[in-house]
Scaffold this active site. Sequence first.
Site, mmCIF file in Angstrom:
data_model
loop_
_atom_site.group_PDB
_atom_site.id
_atom_site.type_symbol
_atom_site.label_atom_id
_atom_site.label_comp_id
_atom_site.label_asym_id
_atom_site.label_seq_id
_atom_site.Cartn_x
_atom_site.Cartn_y
_atom_site.Cartn_z
ATOM 1 N N HIS A 112 15.500 -22.053 10.721
ATOM 2 C CA HIS A 112 14.701 -20.601 11.047
ATOM 3 C C HIS A 112 13.422 -21.061 11.746
ATOM 4 C CE1 HIS A 112 17.052 -19.545 7.400
ATOM 5 N NE2 HIS A 112 16.990 -18.333 8.319
ATOM 6 N N GLY A 113 12.970 -20.048 12.732
ATOM 7 C CA GLY A 113 11.632 -20.022 13.355
ATOM 8 C C GLY A 113 11.758 -20.546 15.030
ATOM 9 N N ASP A 153 18.305 -9.448 4.135
ATOM 10 C CA ASP A 153 18.556 -10.561 4.530
ATOM 11 C C ASP A 153 17.976 -11.562 3.469
ATOM 12 O OD1 ASP A 153 18.646 -12.855 6.597
ATOM 13 O OD2 ASP A 153 16.604 -12.633 7.399
ATOM 14 N N GLU A 183 25.519 -18.006 0.627
ATOM 15 C CA GLU A 183 24.997 -19.462 1.464
ATOM 16 C C GLU A 183 25.218 -20.640 0.677
ATOM 17 O OE1 GLU A 183 21.559 -18.851 3.842
ATOM 18 O OE2 GLU A 183 21.398 -21.482 4.026
ATOM 19 N N GLY A 241 19.273 -18.597 11.877
ATOM 20 C CA GLY A 241 18.397 -19.560 12.605
ATOM 21 C C GLY A 241 18.958 -19.488 13.841
ATOM 22 N N ILE A 283 19.416 -13.063 14.344
ATOM 23 C CA ILE A 283 18.335 -13.329 15.382
ATOM 24 C C ILE A 283 17.012 -12.430 14.873
ATOM 25 C CG2 ILE A 283 17.678 -12.567 17.824
ATOM 26 C CD1 ILE A 283 20.755 -12.875 18.403
ATOM 27 N N ASP A 284 15.959 -13.141 14.749
ATOM 28 C CA ASP A 284 14.636 -12.550 14.497
ATOM 29 C C ASP A 284 13.544 -13.373 15.343
ATOM 30 O OD1 ASP A 284 12.359 -11.541 13.400
ATOM 31 O OD2 ASP A 284 12.651 -12.217 11.541
ATOM 32 N N SER A 285 13.447 -14.532 15.533
ATOM 33 C CA SER A 285 12.561 -15.149 16.107
ATOM 34 C C SER A 285 12.490 -14.837 17.628
ATOM 35 C CB SER A 285 12.646 -16.799 16.239
ATOM 36 O OG SER A 285 12.367 -17.314 14.815
HETATM 37 P P1 13P Z 1 15.782 -17.287 13.643
HETATM 38 O O1 13P Z 1 14.408 -17.529 13.258
HETATM 39 O O2 13P Z 1 16.377 -18.246 14.670
HETATM 40 O O3 13P Z 1 15.623 -15.755 14.511
HETATM 41 O O4 13P Z 1 16.565 -16.813 12.437
HETATM 42 C C1 13P Z 1 16.651 -15.519 11.710
HETATM 43 C C2 13P Z 1 17.550 -15.648 10.690
HETATM 44 O O5 13P Z 1 18.154 -16.572 10.270
HETATM 45 C C3 13P Z 1 17.270 -14.624 9.684
HETATM 46 O O6 13P Z 1 17.979 -14.535 8.588
HETATM 47 O O1 G3H Z 2 15.249 -16.038 8.055
HETATM 48 C C1 G3H Z 2 13.949 -15.421 8.118
HETATM 49 C C2 G3H Z 2 13.778 -14.172 8.742
HETATM 50 O O2 G3H Z 2 13.371 -14.580 10.166
HETATM 51 C C3 G3H Z 2 13.083 -13.171 8.166
HETATM 52 O O3 G3H Z 2 11.634 -13.707 8.234
HETATM 53 O O4 G3H Z 2 10.889 -13.607 5.810
HETATM 54 O O5 G3H Z 2 9.338 -13.591 7.731
HETATM 55 O O6 G3H Z 2 10.809 -11.617 7.439
HETATM 56 P P1 G3H Z 2 10.553 -13.176 7.123
HETATM 57 ZN ZN ZN Z 3 18.021 -16.739 7.783
#
Ligand code: 13P
Ligand code: G3H
Ligand code: ZN
Length: 309
Positions: A180-181, A82, A134, A212, A255-257
């Site tokens: 993001h976030g 990522d 991107e 994001g 999806i991370d947040s």
């Molecule tokens: P979120 O912060 O919306 O989860 O996005 C995650 C993301 O884009 C990781 O590349």
């Molecule tokens: O796009 C960002 C992702 O949520 C990854 O976050 O770089 O803090 O691991 P990180």
């Molecule tokens: Zn991202």
Amino acid sequence: MPLVNTTEMFKKAYEGGYAIGAFNVNNMEIVQGITEAAKEVNAPLILQVSSGARKYANHTYLMKLIEAALAETDLPIAVHLDHGDSFELCKSCIDGGFTSVMIDGSHLPFEENIALTKKVVEYAHDKGVTVEGELGRLAGIEDAVNVSEEDAAFTRPEEVEEFVSRTGVDSLAIAIGTSHGAFKFKGEAQLRFDILEEIQKKLPGFPIVLHGASSVIPEYVDQINKFGGNMPGAKGVPEEMLRKAASMAVCKINIDSDLRLAMTATIRKVFAENPAEFDPRKYLGPAREEIKKLVKHKLINVLGCAGKA
Ligand code: 13P
Ligand code: G3H
Ligand code: ZN
């Protein structure tokens, strides 16, 4: 089944009008929660690793966890870098067994983004690894970059054909208003579906990626705030917008947040209810269960990829 790249899964997702979930992984409980959910609903998966995750958990540990998940599930799983920010990082991940990488040159001038992306594509394709590029800049924080709202920029549809044909990328991340976030919108959530539509017309059949894309689930934010956290105004992308994107050209939704929120909300609750708890299994276990529940919901009700493995 061995790890796969993203070619087949994106082809099927585009044709089927659904999206693959790309979930960020940082430790064992996160890998297990996500993959157990996917196994129960028979969904293909992308497990993605940021450079921060790789520093935190170590490349080999993460690969071994993912190999274990593969053995336990027998699902089509891609391991994806990522937000790769250099050729060297992408090369290191490819050499270390990743089946897909993102080279994020979105902060560079157009020609430099093309040159860097093309270099990664040449190296990756030679080894059967797929590449995400991107164009456009999302606001928000990743560990390598912090893009302010003023510096964010929507993807310009007039640039996408040239970028894709000159670089040879397999998928393209675009900026249409997500960030993001956990704080994505000050007022009402708005995405530029008109830009996505234009891009889709310029690149028929080509997989688009949405970063994001967490929904910042209000129940988790409320639980965090109730048990000592402080996240006023947290807001994400409404699920119906993600469903719409998935029915269009978007084949990968990042999806991370939401995973972080599910985990944090659960752990805060455990400690609020039992301040004396000191067995990590008693808070990481419930956090893993909550991730599983969340990911199942996303796979079935948001991404539409349940049953598509
Ligand atoms: P979120 O912060 O919306 O989860 O996005 C995650 C993301 O884009 C990781 O590349
Ligand atoms: O796009 C960002 C992702 O949520 C990854 O976050 O770089 O803090 O691991 P990180
Ligand atoms: Zn991202």
